[in-house]
Design a protein around this motif. Structure first.
Motif, PDB file in Angstrom:
ATOM      1  N   PHE A  20     -50.586  -7.293 119.728  1.00  0.00           N
ATOM      2  CA  PHE A  20     -51.787  -6.929 119.208  1.00  0.00           C
ATOM      3  C   PHE A  20     -52.230  -7.232 117.784  1.00  0.00           C
ATOM      4  CE2 PHE A  20     -54.130  -3.352 118.586  1.00  0.00           C
ATOM      5  CZ  PHE A  20     -54.869  -3.236 119.380  1.00  0.00           C
ATOM      6  N   GLY A  21     -51.105  -6.505 116.863  1.00  0.00           N
ATOM      7  CA  GLY A  21     -52.039  -6.434 115.962  1.00  0.00           C
ATOM      8  C   GLY A  21     -52.060  -8.440 114.922  1.00  0.00           C
ATOM      9  N   ALA A  22     -51.695  -8.782 115.677  1.00  0.00           N
ATOM     10  CA  ALA A  22     -51.379 -10.416 115.423  1.00  0.00           C
ATOM     11  C   ALA A  22     -52.775 -10.937 115.712  1.00  0.00           C
ATOM     12  CB  ALA A  22     -50.291 -11.453 115.303  1.00  0.00           C
ATOM     13  N   LEU A  86     -50.958 -15.246 107.537  1.00  0.00           N
ATOM     14  CA  LEU A  86     -50.752 -14.259 106.151  1.00  0.00           C
ATOM     15  C   LEU A  86     -50.750 -12.966 106.420  1.00  0.00           C
ATOM     16  CD1 LEU A  86     -48.624 -12.975 104.228  1.00  0.00           C
ATOM     17  CD2 LEU A  86     -50.438 -13.362 102.922  1.00  0.00           C
ATOM     18  N   VAL A  87     -52.502 -13.004 106.847  1.00  0.00           N
ATOM     19  CA  VAL A  87     -53.302 -11.845 107.124  1.00  0.00           C
ATOM     20  C   VAL A  87     -52.739 -11.800 109.231  1.00  0.00           C
ATOM     21  CG1 VAL A  87     -54.816 -10.974 107.990  1.00  0.00           C
ATOM     22  CG2 VAL A  87     -54.843 -11.734 105.445  1.00  0.00           C
ATOM     23  N   GLU A  88     -52.350 -12.427 109.650  1.00  0.00           N
ATOM     24  CA  GLU A  88     -51.772 -12.256 111.145  1.00  0.00           C
ATOM     25  C   GLU A  88     -50.621 -11.997 111.673  1.00  0.00           C
ATOM     26  OE1 GLU A  88     -54.902 -16.095 112.738  1.00  0.00           O
ATOM     27  OE2 GLU A  88     -53.045 -16.328 112.420  1.00  0.00           O
ATOM     28  N   ALA A  89     -49.718 -12.381 110.709  1.00  0.00           N
ATOM     29  CA  ALA A  89     -48.570 -11.546 110.514  1.00  0.00           C
ATOM     30  C   ALA A  89     -48.393 -10.022 109.297  1.00  0.00           C
ATOM     31  CB  ALA A  89     -46.996 -12.962 109.452  1.00  0.00           C
ATOM     32  N   LEU A  90     -48.942  -9.933 109.021  1.00  0.00           N
ATOM     33  CA  LEU A  90     -49.516  -8.522 107.820  1.00  0.00           C
ATOM     34  C   LEU A  90     -49.856  -7.492 108.861  1.00  0.00           C
ATOM     35  CD1 LEU A  90     -49.070  -7.553 105.784  1.00  0.00           C
ATOM     36  CD2 LEU A  90     -50.588  -7.673 105.427  1.00  0.00           C
ATOM     37  N   SER A  95     -49.055  -3.377 112.258  1.00  0.00           N
ATOM     38  CA  SER A  95     -48.928  -2.759 113.952  1.00  0.00           C
ATOM     39  C   SER A  95     -47.456  -2.470 114.557  1.00  0.00           C
ATOM     40  CB  SER A  95     -49.503  -3.858 114.860  1.00  0.00           C
ATOM     41  OG  SER A  95     -50.291  -3.416 116.476  1.00  0.00           O
ATOM     42  N   ALA A  96     -46.817  -3.259 114.881  1.00  0.00           N
ATOM     43  CA  ALA A  96     -45.554  -2.551 115.401  1.00  0.00           C
ATOM     44  C   ALA A  96     -44.775  -1.731 114.692  1.00  0.00           C
ATOM     45  CB  ALA A  96     -44.399  -4.051 114.693  1.00  0.00           C
ATOM     46  N   LEU A  97     -44.913  -1.645 112.952  1.00  0.00           N
ATOM     47  CA  LEU A  97     -44.323  -0.015 112.311  1.00  0.00           C
ATOM     48  C   LEU A  97     -45.370   1.128 112.625  1.00  0.00           C
ATOM     49  CD1 LEU A  97     -43.567  -2.015 109.275  1.00  0.00           C
ATOM     50  CD2 LEU A  97     -42.027  -0.746 110.415  1.00  0.00           C
ATOM     51  N   LEU A  98     -46.675   0.988 112.595  1.00  0.00           N
ATOM     52  CA  LEU A  98     -47.725   1.710 113.413  1.00  0.00           C
ATOM     53  C   LEU A  98     -47.154   2.415 114.432  1.00  0.00           C
ATOM     54  CD1 LEU A  98     -50.806   0.874 111.643  1.00  0.00           C
ATOM     55  CD2 LEU A  98     -49.708   2.827 111.016  1.00  0.00           C
ATOM     56  N   PHE A  99     -47.115   1.285 115.829  1.00  0.00           N
ATOM     57  CA  PHE A  99     -46.981   1.909 117.087  1.00  0.00           C
ATOM     58  C   PHE A  99     -46.262   3.110 117.017  1.00  0.00           C
ATOM     59  CE2 PHE A  99     -45.341   1.424 120.905  1.00  0.00           C
ATOM     60  CZ  PHE A  99     -46.773   1.938 122.290  1.00  0.00           C
ATOM     61  N   TRP A 100     -44.806   2.419 115.999  1.00  0.00           N
ATOM     62  CA  TRP A 100     -43.643   3.165 116.501  1.00  0.00           C
ATOM     63  C   TRP A 100     -42.898   4.033 115.568  1.00  0.00           C
ATOM     64  CZ3 TRP A 100     -40.914   3.909 111.545  1.00  0.00           C
ATOM     65  CH2 TRP A 100     -39.155   4.538 112.014  1.00  0.00           C
ATOM     66  N   LYS A 101     -44.085   5.035 114.496  1.00  0.00           N
ATOM     67  CA  LYS A 101     -44.123   5.960 114.124  1.00  0.00           C
ATOM     68  C   LYS A 101     -45.113   6.844 114.786  1.00  0.00           C
ATOM     69  CE  LYS A 101     -45.283   8.148 109.732  1.00  0.00           C
ATOM     70  NZ  LYS A 101     -44.431   8.799 109.493  1.00  0.00           N
ATOM     71  N   ALA A 118     -54.032   7.674 120.457  1.00  0.00           N
ATOM     72  CA  ALA A 118     -55.521   8.047 119.904  1.00  0.00           C
ATOM     73  C   ALA A 118     -54.583   7.887 118.156  1.00  0.00           C
ATOM     74  CB  ALA A 118     -55.337   9.369 119.340  1.00  0.00           C
ATOM     75  N   ARG A 119     -53.394   8.544 117.581  1.00  0.00           N
ATOM     76  CA  ARG A 119     -53.975   7.810 115.875  1.00  0.00           C
ATOM     77  C   ARG A 119     -52.746   6.386 116.026  1.00  0.00           C
ATOM     78  NH1 ARG A 119     -49.099  13.266 115.979  1.00  0.00           N
ATOM     79  NH2 ARG A 119     -51.351  14.521 115.849  1.00  0.00           N
ATOM     80  N   PHE A 120     -52.390   5.959 117.053  1.00  0.00           N
ATOM     81  CA  PHE A 120     -51.724   4.448 116.830  1.00  0.00           C
ATOM     82  C   PHE A 120     -53.211   3.851 116.700  1.00  0.00           C
ATOM     83  CE2 PHE A 120     -51.834   0.306 118.405  1.00  0.00           C
ATOM     84  CZ  PHE A 120     -51.373  -0.107 117.980  1.00  0.00           C
ATOM     85  N   ALA A 121     -54.129   4.140 116.970  1.00  0.00           N
ATOM     86  CA  ALA A 121     -55.420   3.458 117.066  1.00  0.00           C
ATOM     87  C   ALA A 121     -56.173   3.627 115.768  1.00  0.00           C
ATOM     88  CB  ALA A 121     -56.306   2.963 118.122  1.00  0.00           C
ATOM     89  N   LEU A 122     -55.695   5.143 115.273  1.00  0.00           N
ATOM     90  CA  LEU A 122     -56.618   5.177 114.591  1.00  0.00           C
ATOM     91  C   LEU A 122     -56.365   4.699 113.032  1.00  0.00           C
ATOM     92  CD1 LEU A 122     -59.169   6.994 112.676  1.00  0.00           C
ATOM     93  CD2 LEU A 122     -57.205   8.406 112.635  1.00  0.00           C
TER      94      LEU A 122
END
Length: 290
Positions: A20-22, A86-90, A95-101, A118-122
């Motif tokens: 999703f983030g990529a 780079l931006v896509e990978a970043l 996104s994966a780290l935010l979803f995990w946390k 909602a926190r993840f989306a924000l």
């Protein structure tokens, strides 16, 4: 609902968040390229900046297409900047780290699934905005008002759905972030009679304060300053050494090329705060109590 909640803590869900983030990273690349030019980020569709031909859907797969095409346009062979991949990978990693946390590893008793999402989306939107602003700042040494000014109220209002930072702390953070830079900039101008720190950094700090609250600002300012000094000073010293013996105009131009704007370091510090800010605040609180 229990089945959905169980899925959200699996590695597959985190991997989907990364994809999703990529995908969004591809759009953020468009923003980075077009916003400084005053162009629409919606129309026309993605196209080669050299020949103007639209990018085929099969050539627009995040990260993968860049390497399959060897960083070149399918039609004219013009080189694409590695920044696109780079931006896509970043964004995929963030996104994966935010979803995990905020979703997978979050305490289920602390927030409902909807609030965690909602926190993840924000915070994903927040990090995406920081990435776009950072790369624009690298290119132009400017933080465009067209992004920062509307982002301040938008993030302030969106944060109500995250139930994370009290609105009063966020209101103070938005005001304090801008005033901090404004006071420094005004003092610099009145004392030295020339402009120093740009007010774009103040609007960026206001945006950060509007979502993270005033307690985040000392960490962001200190960490951003430390990171900026750690990277900028060695680059400047090397450039000065290389500029010795060159004509004044050439030396000045060489030094200007290595000057790194402050915005990206503030952005990096804000992203770090998202992941370690709670631990830092708990440590400081415990130290003060002792």
């Amino acid at each position: 609902m229990d089945g959905a909640a169980d899925f959200l803590v699996t590695p597959a869900a985190i991997a989907l968040a990364g994809l999703f983030g990529a995908l969004w990273g591809s759009f953020f690349n468009v923003c980075i390229a077009r916003v400084p030019l005053g162009q629409s980020v919606v129309r026309p569709a993605s196209r080669c900046m050299a020949c103007g031909k639209p990018v085929r859907a099969v050539d627009n797969i995040p990260i993968v297409s860049y390497f399959l095409l060897r960083g070149r346009c399918h039609f004219c062979g013009a080189r694409f900047s590695p920044r696109y991949a780079l931006v896509e990978a970043l964004m995929g990693v963030l996104s994966a780290l935010l979803f995990w946390k905020f979703v997978a590893a979050a305490d289920a008793s602390d927030a409902l699934v909807a609030v965690r999402l909602a926190r993840f989306a924000l915070y994903f939107a927040f990090c995406g905005t920081l990435v776009v602003l950072s790369f624009i700042d690298f290119d132009t040494k400017l933080l465009p008002d067209v992004i920062t000014l509307p982002a301040i109220p938008l993030f302030f209002l969106a944060a109500f759905g995250a139930h994370d930072v009290p609105w009063s702390q966020r209101a103070i953070g938005a005001a304090a972030g801008y005033l901090f830079v404004r006071l420094i900039a005004d003092a610099y101008y009145y004392i030295l009679k020339r402009e120093g720190m740009g007010l774009g950094d103040g609007k960026l700090l206001a945006m950060m304060g509007a979502i993270l609250g005033w307690k985040a600002l000392p960490f962001i300012i200190f960490a951003g300053s430390f990171l900026g000094a750690a990277i900028s000073i060695p680059l400047l010293l090397v450039a000065r050494r290389q500029a010795r013996g060159q004509p004044a105009e050439v030396a000045e131009e060489s030094l200007a090329r290595v000057q790194v704007p402050f915005g990206p370091f503030l952005s990096l510090a804000a992203i770090l705060y998202l992941f370690v800010g709670d631990a830092v605040l708990r440590t400081l609180t415990a130290a003060l109590d002792d």
